[in-house]
Design an enzyme around this catalytic site. Structure first.
Site, PDB file in Angstrom:
ATOM      1  N   CYS A 185      39.020  23.347  53.462  1.00 32.84           N
ATOM      2  CA  CYS A 185      37.707  23.567  52.831  1.00 32.84           C
ATOM      3  C   CYS A 185      37.282  22.415  51.933  1.00 32.84           C
ATOM      4  O   CYS A 185      36.093  22.241  51.661  1.00 32.84           O
ATOM      5  CB  CYS A 185      37.716  24.870  52.038  1.00 32.84           C
ATOM      6  SG  CYS A 185      37.930  26.308  53.089  1.00 32.84           S
ATOM      7  N   HIS A 205      31.228  24.248  47.326  1.00 31.23           N
ATOM      8  CA  HIS A 205      31.771  24.866  48.539  1.00 31.23           C
ATOM      9  C   HIS A 205      31.429  26.351  48.505  1.00 31.23           C
ATOM     10  O   HIS A 205      31.513  27.000  47.465  1.00 31.23           O
ATOM     11  CB  HIS A 205      33.286  24.647  48.571  1.00 31.23           C
ATOM     12  CG  HIS A 205      33.971  25.425  49.652  1.00 31.23           C
ATOM     13  ND1 HIS A 205      33.543  25.413  50.960  1.00 31.23           N
ATOM     14  CD2 HIS A 205      35.059  26.243  49.621  1.00 31.23           C
ATOM     15  CE1 HIS A 205      34.338  26.193  51.677  1.00 31.23           C
ATOM     16  NE2 HIS A 205      35.262  26.706  50.901  1.00 31.23           N
ATOM     17  N   ASN A 248      31.872  31.349  54.730  1.00 35.97           N
ATOM     18  CA  ASN A 248      32.654  30.158  54.395  1.00 35.97           C
ATOM     19  C   ASN A 248      32.823  29.325  55.670  1.00 35.97           C
ATOM     20  O   ASN A 248      33.584  29.704  56.559  1.00 35.97           O
ATOM     21  CB  ASN A 248      34.004  30.598  53.827  1.00 35.97           C
ATOM     22  CG  ASN A 248      34.889  29.433  53.439  1.00 35.97           C
ATOM     23  OD1 ASN A 248      34.611  28.288  53.783  1.00 35.97           O
ATOM     24  ND2 ASN A 248      35.958  29.726  52.724  1.00 35.97           N
TER      25      ASN A 248
HETATM   26  O1  UT7 Z   1      37.555  28.356  51.044  1.00 40.61           O
HETATM   27  C1  UT7 Z   1      38.915  28.416  50.795  1.00 40.61           C
HETATM   28  C2  UT7 Z   1      39.188  29.086  49.536  1.00 40.61           C
HETATM   29  N1  UT7 Z   1      39.097  30.490  49.707  1.00 40.61           N
HETATM   30  C3  UT7 Z   1      38.613  31.206  48.765  1.00 40.61           C
HETATM   31  O2  UT7 Z   1      38.181  30.666  47.780  1.00 40.61           O
HETATM   32  C4  UT7 Z   1      38.690  32.692  48.890  1.00 40.61           C
HETATM   33  C5  UT7 Z   1      39.187  33.242  47.614  1.00 40.61           C
HETATM   34  N2  UT7 Z   1      39.342  34.703  47.606  1.00 40.61           N
HETATM   35  C6  UT7 Z   1      38.315  35.556  47.692  1.00 40.61           C
HETATM   36  O3  UT7 Z   1      37.184  35.195  47.931  1.00 40.61           O
HETATM   37  C7  UT7 Z   1      38.604  37.011  47.391  1.00 40.61           C
HETATM   38  O4  UT7 Z   1      39.924  37.112  46.900  1.00 40.61           O
HETATM   39  C8  UT7 Z   1      38.456  37.958  48.609  1.00 40.61           C
HETATM   40  C9  UT7 Z   1      36.987  38.117  48.954  1.00 40.61           C
HETATM   41  C10 UT7 Z   1      39.217  37.406  49.786  1.00 40.61           C
HETATM   42  C11 UT7 Z   1      38.994  39.345  48.251  1.00 40.61           C
HETATM   43  O5  UT7 Z   1      38.358  39.852  47.077  1.00 40.61           O
HETATM   44  P1  UT7 Z   1      39.257  40.437  45.895  1.00 40.61           P
HETATM   45  O6  UT7 Z   1      38.315  40.959  44.885  1.00 40.61           O
HETATM   46  O7  UT7 Z   1      40.203  39.349  45.466  1.00 40.61           O
HETATM   47  O8  UT7 Z   1      40.018  41.659  46.573  1.00 40.61           O
HETATM   48  P2  UT7 Z   1      41.577  41.877  46.840  1.00 40.61           P
HETATM   49  O9  UT7 Z   1      42.132  40.878  47.799  1.00 40.61           O
HETATM   50  O10 UT7 Z   1      42.284  42.010  45.523  1.00 40.61           O
HETATM   51  O11 UT7 Z   1      41.563  43.284  47.568  1.00 40.61           O
HETATM   52  C12 UT7 Z   1      41.032  44.448  46.940  1.00 40.61           C
HETATM   53  C13 UT7 Z   1      41.096  45.596  47.934  1.00 40.61           C
HETATM   54  C14 UT7 Z   1      42.438  45.738  48.646  1.00 40.61           C
HETATM   55  O12 UT7 Z   1      42.722  47.118  48.762  1.00 40.61           O
HETATM   56  P3  UT7 Z   1      43.787  47.829  47.761  1.00 40.61           P
HETATM   57  O13 UT7 Z   1      45.079  47.069  47.968  1.00 40.61           O
HETATM   58  O14 UT7 Z   1      43.217  47.643  46.398  1.00 40.61           O
HETATM   59  O15 UT7 Z   1      43.810  49.233  48.239  1.00 40.61           O
HETATM   60  C15 UT7 Z   1      42.174  45.201  50.021  1.00 40.61           C
HETATM   61  O16 UT7 Z   1      42.994  45.766  51.011  1.00 40.61           O
HETATM   62  O17 UT7 Z   1      40.134  45.418  48.972  1.00 40.61           O
HETATM   63  C16 UT7 Z   1      40.743  45.594  50.245  1.00 40.61           C
HETATM   64  N3  UT7 Z   1      40.060  44.789  51.244  1.00 40.61           N
HETATM   65  C17 UT7 Z   1      38.994  45.227  51.922  1.00 40.61           C
HETATM   66  N4  UT7 Z   1      38.324  46.382  51.916  1.00 40.61           N
HETATM   67  C18 UT7 Z   1      37.253  46.487  52.731  1.00 40.61           C
HETATM   68  C19 UT7 Z   1      40.331  43.514  51.599  1.00 40.61           C
HETATM   69  N5  UT7 Z   1      39.459  43.094  52.528  1.00 40.61           N
HETATM   70  C20 UT7 Z   1      38.615  44.151  52.743  1.00 40.61           C
HETATM   71  C21 UT7 Z   1      37.506  44.334  53.589  1.00 40.61           C
HETATM   72  N6  UT7 Z   1      36.852  45.513  53.555  1.00 40.61           N
HETATM   73  N7  UT7 Z   1      37.056  43.344  54.415  1.00 40.61           N
END
Ligand code: UT7
Length: 327
Positions: free
Chosen positions: A116, A254, A284
């Protein structure tokens, strides 16, 4: 005339494939919702390639648009650097394939792989080539078909990424030192910390599994580090150019996640109106996201000649960086 050589952005272009993949459509095949995706990422849709489109096809379209905007043709280009993590083939470089498709007949063409952060790395590399005097006119392209790296059963990643390409034409100009008042690349800053490779990677490759693999990410771990690392890189680039971050006209980050973009903007005191966001419609697009966002804001008239534009990115590696340009 004797003076400094400066790399001036002469034009930019962008291209996204026609097919729109909405959140609602993704929710038909993995356990997610439009509401979750929009509230956690700011993404409402992304573009995906058709079966017969490749990364080089997207890169060529973006490059042609940038060349037209810059008023240059194939004979003017003597350097092509393509930032991509989704090459058409393991080799030759996608840059070589694009060189042939554009009928560029001289100079050098190679790929840069910083995921990225790739566009910031490629822009920095081109800037250094031009400043060295070895090359005069560079195409810097970020082009990705991230849809080909998705595990479409993994809701934690497949909702995040999209396909597209963006490009800029950089031309070397020799002129007296002007303390950044004239157009050109003013400062760049690159960083990598290989300790964190397991947070964001693709689980395949030529020398390991002999297949392409799928993107794997511990998203919340990447998120935790993103805001601080990006903010530091922006501050270093601004400091090197002897400007205050609040002096920038446009912030072109980005486009990984609206929450990260907003948090960086708040931390750095950047006015919300100066932030260019395309994440809602592109998702992204990895190395393509900065030049696509730049192109969007140039073509709708927001970014004008002479404006101070700060770009930044962070991604797999972990790698990150920033580039400050007077457009
Ligand atoms: O470009 C390269 C760099 N990449 C980035 O900068 C990405 C950085 N990360 C992010 O953008 C975020 O961490 C995400 C969007 C990927 C995730 O958001 P988050 O607020 O960090 O959520 P999380 O990973 O802590 O997950 C929260 C919950 C989990 O469920 P539990 O364990 O709390 O029950 C996940 O399983 O959300 C769940 N979850 C989803 N639910 C519905 C994860 N993906 C999904 C989904 N739909 N697509």
């Amino acid at each position: 005339m004797s003076g400094d050589i400066v790399s001036v952005v002469e034009g930019c272009g962008g291209y996204v494939p026609d097919r729109i993949l909405t959140n609602a459509e993704i929710a038909t095949f993995v356990d997610t919702t439009d509401d979750w995706i929009q509230s956690r990422t700011g993404i409402s849709e992304r573009r995906v390639v058709s079966d017969d489109e490749s990364t080089s096809d997207l890169g060529v379209r973006a490059a042609q648009a940038a060349m037209a905007d810059a008023g240059v043709d194939a004979d003017d280009i003597d350097l092509i650097i393509v930032a991509t993590t989704t090459p058409d083939l393991t080799f030759p470089a996608t840059a070589a394939i694009i060189q042939r498709k554009l009928a560029v007949a001289r100079g050098a063409a190679f790929d840069v792989q910083a995921v990225c952060s790739g566009f910031v790395y490629a822009l920095t590399t081109a800037d250094m080539f031009l400043k060295s005097g070895s090359h005069q006119c560079a195409l810097v392209i970020g082009a990705e078909t991230m849809s080909r790296l998705m595990d479409w059963n993994d809701r934690t990643t497949c909702v995040l990424f999209g396909d597209g390409a963006g490009a800029v034409v950089l031309r070397a100009e020799e002129r007296p030192h002007t303390n950044g008042a004239d157009r050109g690349v003013l400062a760049t800053h690159l960083r990598t910390d290989g300790q964190f490779t397991e947070l964001l990677f693709v689980d395949g490759g030529a020398s390991s599994t002999q297949d392409t693999g799928f993107l794997r990410m511990q998203g919340n771990q990447v998120f935790r580090r993103a805001v601080d690392l990006i903010s530091d890189a922006v501050r270093v680039a601004a400091n090197d150019a002897q400007i205050a971050v609040t002096d920038i006209d446009w912030f072109v980050p980005h486009q990984a996640n609206k929450r990260i973009i907003d948090a960086v903007g708040r931390k750095l005191g950047i006015r919300a109106e100066s932030v260019v966001e395309t994440v809602a419609h592109h998702g992204n697009t990895s190395a393509a996201s900065i030049p696509l966002a730049l192109h969007a804001a140039v073509s709708d008239g927001r970014i004008k000649r002479g404006d101070l534009v700060m770009m930044e990115a962070m991604g797999g590696g972990l790698s990150w960086g920033a580039a400050l340009v007077r457009y």
